[in-house]
Write an enzyme that holds these catalytic residues in place. Structure first.
Site, PDB file in Angstrom:
ATOM      1  N   ASP A  43       0.668  -1.382  -0.094  1.00 28.55           N
ATOM      2  CA  ASP A  43       0.065  -0.044   0.179  1.00 28.55           C
ATOM      3  C   ASP A  43       0.846   1.271   0.048  1.00 28.55           C
ATOM      4  O   ASP A  43       1.762   1.451   1.189  1.00 28.55           O
ATOM      5  CB  ASP A  43      -0.913  -0.199   1.119  1.00 28.55           C
ATOM      6  CG  ASP A  43      -1.883   1.088   1.325  1.00 28.55           C
ATOM      7  OD1 ASP A  43      -1.733   1.868   0.479  1.00 28.55           O
ATOM      8  OD2 ASP A  43      -2.743   0.995   2.171  1.00 28.55           O
ATOM      9  N   ASP A  88       4.332  11.363   2.195  1.00 31.72           N
ATOM     10  CA  ASP A  88       4.461  11.832   3.539  1.00 31.72           C
ATOM     11  C   ASP A  88       5.535  11.501   4.385  1.00 31.72           C
ATOM     12  O   ASP A  88       6.082  12.208   5.091  1.00 31.72           O
ATOM     13  CB  ASP A  88       3.021  11.986   3.873  1.00 31.72           C
ATOM     14  CG  ASP A  88       2.210  12.634   3.110  1.00 31.72           C
ATOM     15  OD1 ASP A  88       2.387  13.740   2.355  1.00 31.72           O
ATOM     16  OD2 ASP A  88       1.000  12.266   3.226  1.00 31.72           O
TER      17      ASP A  88
HETATM   18  O1  RIB Z   1      -0.621  11.544   0.982  1.00 30.38           O
HETATM   19  C1  RIB Z   1      -1.481  10.590   1.383  1.00 30.38           C
HETATM   20  C2  RIB Z   1      -2.674  11.611   2.227  1.00 30.38           C
HETATM   21  O2  RIB Z   1      -3.319  12.164   1.169  1.00 30.38           O
HETATM   22  C3  RIB Z   1      -3.871  10.603   2.690  1.00 30.38           C
HETATM   23  O3  RIB Z   1      -3.462  10.354   3.897  1.00 30.38           O
HETATM   24  C4  RIB Z   1      -4.923  11.349   2.437  1.00 30.38           C
HETATM   25  O4  RIB Z   1      -5.681  11.878   3.723  1.00 30.38           O
HETATM   26  C5  RIB Z   1      -4.644  12.541   1.677  1.00 30.38           C
HETATM   27  O5  RIB Z   1      -4.446  13.948   2.276  1.00 30.38           O
END
Ligand code: RIB
Length: 300
Positions: free
Chosen positions: A245, A251
């Site tokens: 996944d 992030d």
């Molecule tokens: O980058 C992934 C994120 O993008 C997810 O957690 C979703 O909430 C969106 O903000």
């Protein structure tokens, strides 16, 4: 305080699917996961799990999701004094992950759309104590621009992850970011240039350097990470892992990079660590649920 993340939070509603339903079709999906997400919150949680002191400036709603989001920040040791409430809905993100681990994400911003320049001013006394300001684009652009101006005024380096891609982003407003960190498709949208080959990516990144940005760090998935700065042009290879996944991997990269950057000041080393951390995150399901703690990361 190490890092101020000024940005979004969402509740991720992840459906693991075999395929997208056709129009008018009802289709059973094999699995579902609900968890905390949002690009700002994800980056804050990754950095905090690795040991950074993180201040979060964001807005939640007054719905059933809000308390859980605040509790999640607290559980991860994040300073929530500037997690503010807006009457109405919290941000939510329905996400579809297929059998090949490709994802499609919708965001409904809710309270995130109300995060304002005044909220940045309100937290100024604490943001000023931070060594890095981290921003994304799930909150109003005027707030992002205000935070960049604040960083410049107070000599605090700013990292902007221009995600999700926003055609309206005004480059002259963001040129003072010390670290500009798009993925390949965001880079292409922002510059209007192709990113098919590494040379294409280089050319597109060069236009951003020419616009005044100091470090352009482009995440390229399986092609690795390209870091360009004055006199620097380095392609760091990706780690090969079995993806389950990929949601939130970008992030994880930003949060980990921020943590190591603040701790060491070494950009190359911070990219290398972030590369490894993000690769580990895609071997697990969910968004924040896939982020390692410092101890887990050390054992990899
Ligand atoms: O980058 C992934 C994120 O993008 C997810 O957690 C979703 O909430 C969106 O903000």
């Amino acid at each position: 305080m190490d890092i101020a993340v000024i940005g979004s939070n969402m509740v991720d509603l992840i459906a693991y699917i075999d395929r997208m339903p056709a129009e008018g079709e009802t289709l059973e999906a094999p699995d579902f996961h609900m968890g905390c997400g949002g690009k700002g919150a994800n980056q804050a949680v990754a950095a905090a799990r690795l040991g950074s002191d993180v201040l979060m400036v964001t807005r939640v709603g007054t719905d059933i999701f809000a308390d859980n989001t605040v509790a999640n920040f607290e559980k991860n040791g994040i300073d929530t004094r500037y997690v503010m409430r807006t009457e109405g809905r919290s941000g939510v993100a329905p996400i579809f992950v297929d059998a090949e681990s490709h994802n499609s994400i919708l965001i409904i911003k809710g309270a995130n759309a109300q995060l304002s320049p005044a909220d940045v001013d309100n937290a100024a006394g604490d943001i000023i104590q931070c060594k890095l300001i981290v921003l994304q684009l799930e909150v109003p652009l005027e707030t992002v621009y205000a935070a960049i101006r604040f960083g410049k005024e107070h000599n605090i380096p700013v990292l902007l992850n221009p995600a999700p891609a926003q055609p309206d982003l005004v480059l002259s407003e963001v040129k003072d970011c010390e670290y500009f960190m798009p993925n390949e498709s965001e880079l292409s949208l922002l510059t209007g240039m192709p990113v098919d080959t590494i040379d294409d990516v280089r050319n597109a990144a060069t236009t951003l350097l020419n616009a005044g940005m100091k470090n352009v760090i482009v995440t390229l998935g399986s092609r690795g990470v390209l870091w360009m700065a004055d006199g620097i042009d380095e392609l760091l290879p990706a780690h090969t892992v079995k993806a389950r996944d990929t949601t939130g991997a970008g992030d994880a990269f930003i949060g980990c990079f921020s943590h190591y950057l603040v701790k060491t000041g070494d950009i190359r080393e911070s990219i290398a660590k972030a590369n490894r951390y993000a690769a580990d995150s895609i071997t697990k399901l969910g968004t924040q649920t896939s982020y390692a703690t410092a101890t887990e990361f050390a054992q990899l």
